[in-house]
Design a protein around this motif. Structure first.
Motif, PDB file in Angstrom:
ATOM      1  N   TYR A 164     -10.930 -11.517 -12.005  1.00  0.00           N
ATOM      2  CA  TYR A 164     -10.070 -10.732 -11.112  1.00  0.00           C
ATOM      3  C   TYR A 164      -9.364 -11.388  -9.918  1.00  0.00           C
ATOM      4  O   TYR A 164     -10.540 -11.757  -9.026  1.00  0.00           O
ATOM      5  N   LYS A 222      -3.077  -4.954  -6.063  1.00  0.00           N
ATOM      6  CA  LYS A 222      -3.663  -4.788  -7.465  1.00  0.00           C
ATOM      7  C   LYS A 222      -4.230  -6.212  -7.831  1.00  0.00           C
ATOM      8  O   LYS A 222      -3.494  -7.264  -7.612  1.00  0.00           O
ATOM      9  N   ILE A 274      -5.166  -9.422 -10.273  1.00  0.00           N
ATOM     10  CA  ILE A 274      -4.482 -10.097 -11.445  1.00  0.00           C
ATOM     11  C   ILE A 274      -5.503 -10.301 -12.290  1.00  0.00           C
ATOM     12  O   ILE A 274      -6.568 -11.204 -12.127  1.00  0.00           O
ATOM     13  N   GLU A 275      -5.635 -10.066 -13.635  1.00  0.00           N
ATOM     14  CA  GLU A 275      -6.718 -10.125 -14.371  1.00  0.00           C
ATOM     15  C   GLU A 275      -6.296 -11.470 -15.087  1.00  0.00           C
ATOM     16  O   GLU A 275      -5.401 -11.802 -15.806  1.00  0.00           O
ATOM     17  N   LEU A 276      -7.678 -12.295 -14.994  1.00  0.00           N
ATOM     18  CA  LEU A 276      -7.587 -13.615 -15.646  1.00  0.00           C
ATOM     19  C   LEU A 276      -8.528 -13.882 -16.494  1.00  0.00           C
ATOM     20  O   LEU A 276      -9.579 -13.580 -16.236  1.00  0.00           O
TER      21      LEU A 276
END
Length: 172
Positions: A40, A48, A50-52
Motif C-alpha cells: 500500500y 487513502k 494506493i493498493e499495488l
C-alpha cells in the motif's frame, strides 16, 4: 483501526518501464517484495493509500527495484516518488523462534547480563551477515551491537528488554 508498518520508501524511478527504486525499511525484503504481494502506497497529503501488486522485484546496488501490475510506464510511476510503501498488521506473518520484526526491537531497553543499563534500541542496520542494533545511551552516545548469539542473550519483546553479554571492547 488498522495499524500500518513501513516497508520502504520510493526514492526514484529506474529506466522507462515503470520500475521504481525503493530504500527498504523492512525486516524481510525477499518476503515483502515477493511477486504477487500487495503493498500500500501512502503519498504525502493523500487521504487513502494506493493498493499495488508487485509484478517484479530485483536488487541493484543498495536498492530494491520493483514494478507493479498494470503500471509498466515511467510516466505512471513517476508521481509515486517520495511515497511510503506499507503493509497492514494483518499481513505480518508468524516468525520462527529468535526472529523479530524491527518494530518489536526498536524502543527496547538494552542491559548487560550483570545488570548495567546500556540504553534503548533506536535503529536497526542490515549491513550484511547479521543485523546491527544502534543503541542510544542515556548520555546520548550511539553504541553498535551485533545481533549474534555470542552477544544477544535474551530478547523479551513483551517487556521491551534485551540482555546482552558484551564482547571485550564492544562498549568502549
Amino acid at each position: 483501526m488498522e495499524k500500518w508498518f513501513n516497508v520502504g520508501k520510493i526514492v526514484n524511478t529506474h529506466g522507462i518501464r515503470g520500475e521504481v527504486r525503493v530504500i527498504s525499511k523492512t525486516d524481510f525484503p525477499e518476503q515483502r517484495y515477493k511477486v504477487g504481494n500487495t503493498l500500500y502506497l501512502f503519498m504525502p497529503g493523500a487521504t487513502k493509500p494506493i493498493e499495488l501488486t508487485v509484478k517484479t522485484h530485483r536488487t541493484h546496488k543498495n536498492f530494491n527495484l520493483l514494478t507493479f501490475e498494470g503500471l509498466e510506464n515511467i510516466n505512471v510511476v513517476e508521481k509515486f516518488r517520495d511515497g511510503i510503501l506499507k503493509v497492514p498488521e494483518s499481513q505480518l506473518g508468524n516468525l520462527e523462534k529468535d526472529e523479530y520484526y524491527y518494530h518489536e526491537i526498536i524502543g527496547c531497553l538494552v542491559a548487560t547480563t550483570s545488570g548495567a543499563e546500556i540504553g534503548k534500541v533506536t535503529e536497526i542496520l542490515s549491513p550484511g551477515a547479521n543485523d546491527v542494533w544502534v543503541i542510544k545511551s542515556p548520555g546520548g552516545k550511539e553504541i553498535l551491537i551485533p545481533y549474534i548469539e555470542d552477544v544477544v542473550k535474551k530478547v523479551d519483546v513483551k517487556e521491551k528488554v534485551i540482555l546482552i553479554e558484551p564482547m571485550e571492547g564492544l562498549l568502549s
